[in-house]
Design a protein around this motif. Structure first.
Motif, short mmCIF file in Angstrom:
data_model
loop_
_atom_site.label_atom_id
_atom_site.label_comp_id
_atom_site.label_asym_id
_atom_site.label_seq_id
_atom_site.Cartn_x
_atom_site.Cartn_y
_atom_site.Cartn_z
N THR A 76 0.83 -1.21 0.00
CA THR A 76 0.00 0.00 0.00
C THR A 76 0.86 1.25 0.00
O THR A 76 0.61 2.19 -0.76
N GLY A 99 -3.26 6.52 2.36
CA GLY A 99 -3.07 5.09 2.10
C GLY A 99 -3.11 4.26 3.36
O GLY A 99 -3.55 3.10 3.34
N GLY A 103 -8.47 0.93 3.68
CA GLY A 103 -9.87 0.63 3.45
C GLY A 103 -10.78 0.95 4.63
O GLY A 103 -11.99 0.89 4.50
N CYS A 127 -11.14 7.55 -0.97
CA CYS A 127 -10.13 6.58 -1.40
C CYS A 127 -10.37 5.21 -0.77
O CYS A 127 -10.28 4.18 -1.43
N ASN A 128 -10.71 5.22 0.52
CA ASN A 128 -10.92 3.95 1.22
C ASN A 128 -12.23 3.29 0.82
O ASN A 128 -12.31 2.06 0.74
N ARG A 131 -11.47 1.70 -2.44
CA ARG A 131 -10.70 0.46 -2.26
C ARG A 131 -11.64 -0.70 -1.93
O ARG A 131 -11.51 -1.79 -2.48
N GLU A 132 -12.59 -0.46 -1.05
CA GLU A 132 -13.53 -1.51 -0.66
C GLU A 132 -14.42 -1.92 -1.84
O GLU A 132 -14.59 -3.10 -2.12
N THR A 134 -13.85 -1.56 -5.03
CA THR A 134 -13.04 -2.21 -6.05
C THR A 134 -12.83 -3.68 -5.71
O THR A 134 -12.91 -4.55 -6.58
N THR A 135 -12.55 -3.96 -4.43
CA THR A 135 -12.37 -5.36 -4.01
C THR A 135 -13.65 -6.15 -4.20
O THR A 135 -13.62 -7.28 -4.70
N GLY A 154 -6.44 -6.70 -1.43
CA GLY A 154 -7.30 -5.63 -1.92
C GLY A 154 -8.24 -5.11 -0.85
O GLY A 154 -8.45 -3.92 -0.72
#
Length: 199
Positions: A76, A99, A103, A127-128, A131-132, A134-135, A154
């Motif tokens: 990360t 970063g 998440g 951003c977080n 990230r979630e 996207t996973t 991820g």
């Protein structure tokens, strides 16, 4: 995914209410944010303490399982450093701090808002959440490209809760156990690392 969209919806409503300046005075008070942060930290500690399954996993697994969250942290931060080069005008400290949420949008964004400013806290939140989401949306692709630890990495801190069902579905029960441990480790690491980066 429904839960993530609800959280994103509340965030957008909050932005609109703040923009229209319709919030009462007590809602914009700094002390309220501080006590909200303390409450959230207490609840995180309680959820980890009550989860006997996590402590059982720690006793059963070998020390190699510690490498999973450590490499997620390293990966990360490496990705954040590359992003900093692409962004250009954003300080490395800010990019690494965002970063370091891994998440965990609720906790990291509150800490960053308190320590730096609300704009960077909002960036951390978005951003977080991304990230979630996207996973959740790309778990099969992450599995195919990076192996069974791809969705675990991820998911970051969310691998122990919101992204766990999708990890178990595509990677299997064994990796679900690793995901719970990794998510728990990263959840504990978020307030420590974010605070360290901005202190």
């Amino acid at each position: 995914m429904k839960g993530s969209l609800i959280i994103l919806g509340f965030f957008i409503v909050g932005c609109l209410m703040g923009r229209m300046d319709i919030l009462p005075e007590w809602a914009t008070n700094d002390a309220l944010a501080t006590y909200s942060l303390y409450t959230l930290l207490c609840l995180v500690g309680m959820s980890i303490g009550f989860d006997t399954r996590c402590w059982g996993i720690l006793r059963e697994m070998h020390l190699k399982v510690l490498l999973v969250p450590l490499f997620i942290i390293i990966g990360t931060f490496a990705g954040a450093a590359v992003a900093c080069l692409l962004l250009g005008d954003m300080p490395l400290q800010h990019v690494l701090g965002v970063g370091a949420g891994f998440g965990y949008y609720s906790l990291s964004s509150i800490i960053i808002t308190k320590m730096v400013n609300p704009v960077l806290g909002s960036v951390a939140l978005l951003c977080n959440i991304i990230r979630e989401l996207t996973t959740l949306l790309t778990a099969p692709l992450l599995l195919r490209v990076f192996g069974k630890l791809g969705p675990v990495a991820g998911g970051g801190a969310t691998a122990m809760d919101t992204t766990l069902p999708i990890i178990v579905r595509f990677a299997g029960e064994r990796y679900g156990i690793i995901a719970v441990f990794s998510g728990m480790f990263l959840t504990v690491a978020v307030p420590v690392l974010v605070t360290f980066i901005f202190s």
